[in-house]
Write a protein that holds these residues in place. Structure first.
Motif, PDB file in Angstrom:
ATOM      1  N   PRO A 183      -3.635   1.886  10.052  1.00 58.32           N
ATOM      2  CA  PRO A 183      -3.455   2.332   8.661  1.00 58.32           C
ATOM      3  C   PRO A 183      -2.047   2.035   8.166  1.00 58.32           C
ATOM      4  O   PRO A 183      -1.103   1.936   8.969  1.00 58.32           O
ATOM      5  N   PRO A 184      -1.870   1.902   6.843  1.00 59.24           N
ATOM      6  CA  PRO A 184      -0.557   1.564   6.285  1.00 59.24           C
ATOM      7  C   PRO A 184       0.547   2.559   6.635  1.00 59.24           C
ATOM      8  O   PRO A 184       1.719   2.182   6.676  1.00 59.24           O
ATOM      9  N   LYS A 185       0.181   3.807   6.904  1.00 50.80           N
ATOM     10  CA  LYS A 185       1.220   4.800   7.218  1.00 50.80           C
ATOM     11  C   LYS A 185       1.845   4.559   8.590  1.00 50.80           C
ATOM     12  O   LYS A 185       2.948   5.033   8.862  1.00 50.80           O
ATOM     13  N   ARG A 186       1.143   3.871   9.467  1.00 48.60           N
ATOM     14  CA  ARG A 186       1.718   3.517  10.768  1.00 48.60           C
ATOM     15  C   ARG A 186       1.285   2.093  11.118  1.00 48.60           C
ATOM     16  O   ARG A 186       0.482   1.864  12.016  1.00 48.60           O
ATOM     17  N   PRO A 187       1.813   1.135  10.365  1.00 49.46           N
ATOM     18  CA  PRO A 187       1.374  -0.258  10.507  1.00 49.46           C
ATOM     19  C   PRO A 187       1.943  -0.929  11.740  1.00 49.46           C
ATOM     20  O   PRO A 187       2.750  -0.353  12.482  1.00 49.46           O
ATOM     21  N   LEU A 188       1.510  -2.146  11.947  1.00 53.44           N
ATOM     22  CA  LEU A 188       2.167  -3.000  12.928  1.00 53.44           C
ATOM     23  C   LEU A 188       3.634  -3.161  12.536  1.00 53.44           C
ATOM     24  O   LEU A 188       4.009  -2.927  11.389  1.00 53.44           O
ATOM     25  N   SER A 189       4.448  -3.573  13.487  1.00 54.74           N
ATOM     26  CA  SER A 189       5.822  -3.906  13.111  1.00 54.74           C
ATOM     27  C   SER A 189       5.771  -5.044  12.094  1.00 54.74           C
ATOM     28  O   SER A 189       4.797  -5.806  12.048  1.00 54.74           O
ATOM     29  N   ARG A 190       6.810  -5.149  11.287  1.00 55.05           N
ATOM     30  CA  ARG A 190       6.800  -6.196  10.259  1.00 55.05           C
ATOM     31  C   ARG A 190       6.613  -7.576  10.879  1.00 55.05           C
ATOM     32  O   ARG A 190       5.824  -8.387  10.379  1.00 55.05           O
ATOM     33  N   SER A 191       7.296  -7.862  11.975  1.00 52.59           N
ATOM     34  CA  SER A 191       7.189  -9.190  12.587  1.00 52.59           C
ATOM     35  C   SER A 191       5.768  -9.451  13.077  1.00 52.59           C
ATOM     36  O   SER A 191       5.236 -10.553  12.913  1.00 52.59           O
ATOM     37  N   GLU A 243       0.827  -1.199   0.000  1.00 58.35           N
ATOM     38  CA  GLU A 243       0.000   0.000   0.000  1.00 58.35           C
ATOM     39  C   GLU A 243       0.865   1.253   0.000  1.00 58.35           C
ATOM     40  O   GLU A 243       0.526   2.257  -0.638  1.00 58.35           O
ATOM     41  N   ARG A 244       1.993   1.220   0.712  1.00 61.54           N
ATOM     42  CA  ARG A 244       2.901   2.373   0.683  1.00 61.54           C
ATOM     43  C   ARG A 244       3.496   2.556  -0.710  1.00 61.54           C
ATOM     44  O   ARG A 244       3.654   3.694  -1.180  1.00 61.54           O
ATOM     45  N   GLN A 245       3.792   1.452  -1.384  1.00 61.82           N
ATOM     46  CA  GLN A 245       4.275   1.550  -2.759  1.00 61.82           C
ATOM     47  C   GLN A 245       3.207   2.152  -3.664  1.00 61.82           C
ATOM     48  O   GLN A 245       3.508   2.988  -4.521  1.00 61.82           O
ATOM     49  N   ARG A 246       1.975   1.711  -3.485  1.00 64.56           N
ATOM     50  CA  ARG A 246       0.878   2.238  -4.311  1.00 64.56           C
ATOM     51  C   ARG A 246       0.657   3.716  -4.047  1.00 64.56           C
ATOM     52  O   ARG A 246       0.378   4.488  -4.976  1.00 64.56           O
ATOM     53  N   GLU A 247       0.768   4.110  -2.793  1.00 61.32           N
ATOM     54  CA  GLU A 247       0.638   5.530  -2.463  1.00 61.32           C
ATOM     55  C   GLU A 247       1.742   6.335  -3.135  1.00 61.32           C
ATOM     56  O   GLU A 247       1.502   7.438  -3.659  1.00 61.32           O
ATOM     57  N   ASN A 248       2.943   5.798  -3.151  1.00 61.37           N
ATOM     58  CA  ASN A 248       4.056   6.474  -3.808  1.00 61.37           C
ATOM     59  C   ASN A 248       3.812   6.593  -5.304  1.00 61.37           C
ATOM     60  O   ASN A 248       4.092   7.635  -5.909  1.00 61.37           O
ATOM     61  N   VAL A 249       3.260   5.530  -5.908  1.00 63.88           N
ATOM     62  CA  VAL A 249       2.925   5.578  -7.335  1.00 63.88           C
ATOM     63  C   VAL A 249       1.881   6.651  -7.599  1.00 63.88           C
ATOM     64  O   VAL A 249       1.990   7.428  -8.552  1.00 63.88           O
ATOM     65  N   ARG A 250       0.858   6.713  -6.741  1.00 59.37           N
ATOM     66  CA  ARG A 250      -0.185   7.728  -6.923  1.00 59.37           C
ATOM     67  C   ARG A 250       0.390   9.134  -6.790  1.00 59.37           C
ATOM     68  O   ARG A 250       0.050  10.036  -7.577  1.00 59.37           O
ATOM     69  N   ASN A 251       1.253   9.327  -5.811  1.00 58.41           N
ATOM     70  CA  ASN A 251       1.817  10.662  -5.594  1.00 58.41           C
ATOM     71  C   ASN A 251       2.748  11.094  -6.715  1.00 58.41           C
ATOM     72  O   ASN A 251       2.978  12.296  -6.908  1.00 58.41           O
TER      73      ASN A 251
END
Length: 240
Positions: A167-175, A42-50
């Motif tokens: 939300p994807p901008k402040r997600p859970l930790s990766r683990s 989702e962060r990648q998609r947001e970057n693509v949109r921006n």
């Protein structure tokens, strides 16, 4: 758009190849291990949109030119072409502008194509409603919830889990994200929810396609006959 004095650059339909949707339950273990619930995607998609080249181009135009460019792309009036969803909701758009002009050239009958597209775009959500309302799905979801509780995660069903995610901008930790997603996959398999969902999705998908056979057949026919025209447009553009 060139003929009207503007620039438009075709962009990939799927700019982030790993992006996937799981309408009922995450059922791909390797994907879950790599992406969790897809907050990275989702962060990648947001970057693509921006960084969309066309949006940046439109935003960079002077205000009066920007309005003209948007009208050139989408038409001067927002209505004129109407289609109805299966529940009767009217969807309108302009029959003018480069978007409609291109679709008319590809599909020939813009009005019929638009109605077929509106119907077919509506079917996934209708299918999802049928699946999740089915007693078999609900039974499997209860077994999934019991499995998840045993793993330390108390959620009524996968939809409740999604709603609880940050939300994807402040997600859970990766683990944490990966551990939760892999638990969902494992419980989806052991409870039968994944298999039940796939079976019911096929069942209700077939029923809806039969119910809306006219639009489904038209949608397939329009796309098939448009392919040679699309190829000729691409070849002509390459020769410019």
């Amino acid at each position: 758009m060139r003929d009207k004095g503007f620039v438009y650059q075709p962009v990939p339909r799927q700019p982030v190849p790993d992006a996937r949707t799981f309408p009922y339950v995450v059922d791909d273990l390797e994907w879950a291990r790599q992406h969790g619930y897809g907050s990275d995607i989702e962060r990648q998609r947001e970057n693509v949109r921006n960084n969309d080249v066309n949006q940046r181009y439109f935003q960079g135009l002077p205000e009066n030119r920007r309005a003209s460019a948007i009208a050139a792309a989408n038409g001067n009036r927002p209505q004129g072409l109407t289609a109805r969803t299966p529940d009767g909701t009217a969807i309108t758009r302009s029959p003018q502008g480069c978007q409609s002009q291109a679709q008319r050239k590809l599909y020939q009958n813009l009005e019929s194509w638009f109605q077929a597209r509106v119907t077919m775009d509506s079917l996934p959500s209708l299918r999802g409603e049928e699946v999740t309302a089915d007693p078999e799905y609900k039974k499997a979801a209860r077994a999934w919830a019991a499995c998840m509780r045993t793993a330390g995660h108390d959620f009524k069903d996968p939809a409740a889990l999604r709603a609880a995610l940050p939300p994807p901008k402040r997600p859970l930790s990766r683990s944490e994200e990966v551990a939760l997603a892999t638990s969902e996959v494992n419980c989806g398999q052991s409870s039968g929810l994944a298999a039940t969902s796939r079976r019911l999705d096929r069942k209700y998908g077939a029923e809806l396609t039969k119910r809306y056979r006219s639009d489904a057949n038209a949608w397939l026919r329009f796309r098939l006959v448009a392919l040679p025209r699309a190829r000729s447009v691409i070849e002509a553009d390459r020769g410019r």
